[in-house]
Design an enzyme around this catalytic site. Structure first.
Site, PDB file in Angstrom:
ATOM      1  N   ARG A  89       0.820  -1.212   0.000  1.00 21.48           N
ATOM      2  CA  ARG A  89       0.000   0.000   0.000  1.00 21.48           C
ATOM      3  C   ARG A  89       0.850   1.256   0.000  1.00 21.48           C
ATOM      4  NH1 ARG A  89      -5.033  -2.035   3.965  1.00 21.48           N
ATOM      5  NH2 ARG A  89      -6.133  -3.114   2.260  1.00 21.48           N
ATOM      6  N   TYR A 136      -6.069  -1.162  -6.946  1.00 21.04           N
ATOM      7  CA  TYR A 136      -5.392  -2.349  -6.421  1.00 21.04           C
ATOM      8  C   TYR A 136      -4.725  -2.083  -5.070  1.00 21.04           C
ATOM      9  CZ  TYR A 136      -1.200  -0.909  -9.307  1.00 21.04           C
ATOM     10  OH  TYR A 136      -0.160  -0.264  -9.919  1.00 21.04           O
ATOM     11  N   GLU A 137      -4.463  -3.182  -4.373  1.00 19.94           N
ATOM     12  CA  GLU A 137      -3.971  -3.160  -2.986  1.00 19.94           C
ATOM     13  C   GLU A 137      -4.951  -2.453  -2.049  1.00 19.94           C
ATOM     14  OE1 GLU A 137      -1.777  -5.152  -2.546  1.00 19.94           O
ATOM     15  OE2 GLU A 137      -0.928  -5.305  -4.545  1.00 19.94           O
ATOM     16  N   GLY A 138      -6.216  -2.575  -2.343  1.00 21.62           N
ATOM     17  CA  GLY A 138      -7.249  -1.980  -1.502  1.00 21.62           C
ATOM     18  C   GLY A 138      -7.748  -0.684  -2.085  1.00 21.62           C
TER      19      GLY A 138
END
Length: 596
Positions: free
Chosen positions: A297, A441-443
């Site tokens: 993140r 992406y990645e949350g």
């Protein structure tokens, strides 16, 4: 044609004069991280990014990756593999890793700066080594001794790369729905079966082996996310003594055709009884997953920053060159048929917005990097815990705000070009397309917002927020009696006080209605981000005033800080109003009444 030059002047200013990083490096025992060494690393990273990676950015977008259905192999765009060989030869994969694992042991903050440059130069290429760092951290913190011995060295020297295999076709954020299974076999390994999607660099031609970190469930797993375990499953089998064997039963089934980052291989990975080894405790994969996820993140936040910087450089260059109309106050360049568009207030609004958000994001990102160093190396356990809490609190802000601002910045920069920004010739439309994935992406941004207001605030009784507000107040106290900055200090203090009031109000309402957290989350996230940047812009203004740098540099910092407080920070007013509005207007409409 889009161009890129690493912003070394700004990086050095923040590193040495805003953060005073050399003092921190010495205090934390980084004896080799002398100013001369760090400067040499930055110069070489700037050269590699600008001369090797940046020219391949358009190539990757035009060619994309190619998947062979017969073999499952993926071929990367022309020049990508050769660039990776140079990256490995330069020792970049292990730049910040511990020497005992084969790394160079330089501070995380230095790695942050190198990552920004790579992302500016070629975001798609940068995705290939990106997730190796998360894999290294997961194995280092949660793996067995033999796993660290076997896997870390080739990952850190770059002869192998790593992935994170989390998402499934039916299962994104809610990992409790995960279906991939791991069955124990006689030799202590596991047989892994399932399908993972959206796997960045799941297959490529850079290295001989790819180390997949895979989330799966054991036969006796409890239901939900608490039943997840983590496994390491290489593309080619690796024994406990490090011998590489036959091809494992893991294969790329296809690659995605995407809006942007076309030079990055986004893979569907099929595990068909693949050999894997448990990493960490059974059913303890969630903890290991967050080790990988938090690293990724912060890395994706740097992608938003990198794209913002490149977009700004090109928009600034074009705005100085493009002649269009006359300034409203009269010709500024009477010898020319028209004035450059940088004289027009609306172009300046866009450029200054991009500049303020980009340079502010850089300070936020570098602060996060310095906190990672503090958490890893401070001699005082309380100082390490404080740094861990603070960087945990700032991670969703960094990831979400820097990527959302990356979209805003690339679009504003493109707008400076007018219609010329929409065509491929200038490379601006690629930056805008590439930026769009970073908020997903990645949350997603919504997930980051819920992480901030839920796990990082409500669940922790605001521990990280209290630490950050204490740092702000301590700095403001040093400016007592400073007439020049008195208004900005008062404004920042007022926003911080309101931040605390908004937090108390949301948590109080949520006690009676849990929807209040979700209703406030997005606005709370951005309120937080704008106040964080205000703190760093105030610090930059003070550092610039006391700096020995050229007058033009110092004036630019002071005026950009002034612009930020006058025209960007007031966005918090709208976010505060939305937070106070509560959940009622969001939740009242029945789902069937939204329309057809």
């Amino acid at each position: 044609m889009s161009q890129y030059t690493a912003p070394l002047d700004d990086i050095r200013f923040i590193l040495n004069e805003v953060l005073d990083a050399p003092t921190q490096f010495a205090r934390l025992g980084h004896a080799d991280a002398t100013p001369d060494v760090i400067d040499a690393v930055l110069e070489e990273a700037a050269r590699f990014s600008a001369s090797v990676l940046a020219p391949l950015n358009a190539v990757g977008d035009q060619q994309g990756c190619h998947h062979d259905p017969a073999t499952g192999e993926v071929t990367t765009p022309d020049g990508f593999k050769a660039a990776y060989a140079q990256y490995v030869e330069g020792g970049w994969p292990g730049l910040t890793a511990a020497p005992e694992h084969g790394g160079q042991g330089l501070p995380h903050l230095v790695g942050t700066l190198v990552s920004e440059m790579i992302n500016s130069a070629n975001l798609a290429w940068g995705n290939f080594p990106l997730l190796s760092h998360g894999a290294v951290e997961a194995l280092r913190q949660h793996g067995e001794d033999w796993q660290r011995e076997v896997f870390l060295k080739p990952l850190l020297e770059g002869s192998w790369t790593g992935t994170m295999c989390l998402t499934e076709p039916h299962c994104g954020t809610d990992l409790g729905l995960l279906r991939t299974r791991a069955e124990p076999v006689d030799d202590g390994a596991y047989s892994i079966t399932g399908t993972k999607i959206f796997i960045t660099a799941g297959e490529h031609d850079f290295t001989d082996n790819i180390i997949h970190l895979v989330l799966a469930k054991l036969p006796d797993a409890p239901p939900g996310a608490k039943g997840i375990s983590l496994f390491v499953a290489p593309k080619f089998k690796v024994s406990r003594d490090g011998i590489v064997g036959e091809r494992n039963a893991v294969r790329c089934g296809s690659i995605e055709h995407k809006m942007g980052i076309k030079g990055s291989a986004t893979c569907v990975m099929n595990f068909d009884g693949a050999q894997g080894y448990l990493v960490g405790e059974k059913h303890g994969g969630l903890k290991a997953m967050f080790t990988m996820m938090n690293s990724a993140r912060l890395g994706v936040g740097l992608q938003g920053l990198g794209l913002s910087e490149r977009a700004y450089q090109n928009a600034l260059r074009y705005s100085r060159e493009r002649l269009q109309s006359r300034a409203l106050t009269g010709p500024k360049f009477p010898e020319k048929p028209a004035d450059p568009i940088i004289v027009h207030p609306d172009v300046r609004r866009m450029l200054l917005s991009v500049k303020a958000l980009t340079e502010g994001s850089r300070m936020l990102a570098m602060h996060a990097g310095s906190l990672l160093d503090e958490a890893a190396h401070a001699s005082d356990p309380a100082a390490r815990e404080r740094a861990e809490t603070l960087v945990g609190f700032l991670t969703p802000i960094s990831k979400a705000c820097q990527t959302e601002w990356g979209i805003e910045n690339t679009y504003n920069a493109l707008q400076c070009f007018g219609g010329h920004g929409y065509i491929a010739e200038h490379g601006m439309e690629q930056l805008a397309r590439d930026a769009r994935i970073t908020t997903l992406y990645e949350g997603t941004t919504g997930i980051q917002a819920m992480d901030l207001i839920g796990r990082k605030t409500a669940s922790s009784q605001g521990a990280g927020l209290k630490l950050f507000l204490a740092d702000v107040e301590a700095f403001c106290a040093t400016l007592a009696g400073d007439d020049e900055l008195a208004d900005d200090v008062a404004t920042l203090r007022a926003r911080c006080a309101e931040w605390g009031e908004l937090t108390t109000g949301v948590l109080g309402r949520a006690a009676g209605n849990p929807d209040e957290l979700g209703a406030a989350a997005w606005d709370y996230l951005f309120y937080s981000g704008y106040v964080v940047l205000a703190y760093w812009w105030l610090r930059a203004a003070v550092a610039a005033r006391d700096s020995s740098r050229p007058a033009a540099f110092k004036e630019a910092k002071r005026e950009t800080a002034r612009f930020y407080f006058a025209r960007i920070l007031p966005r918090t007013l709208a976010h505060a109003a939305a937070i106070r509005a509560g959940a009622g207007s969001l939740m009242a409409l029945e789902a069937d009444h939204f329309g057809a």
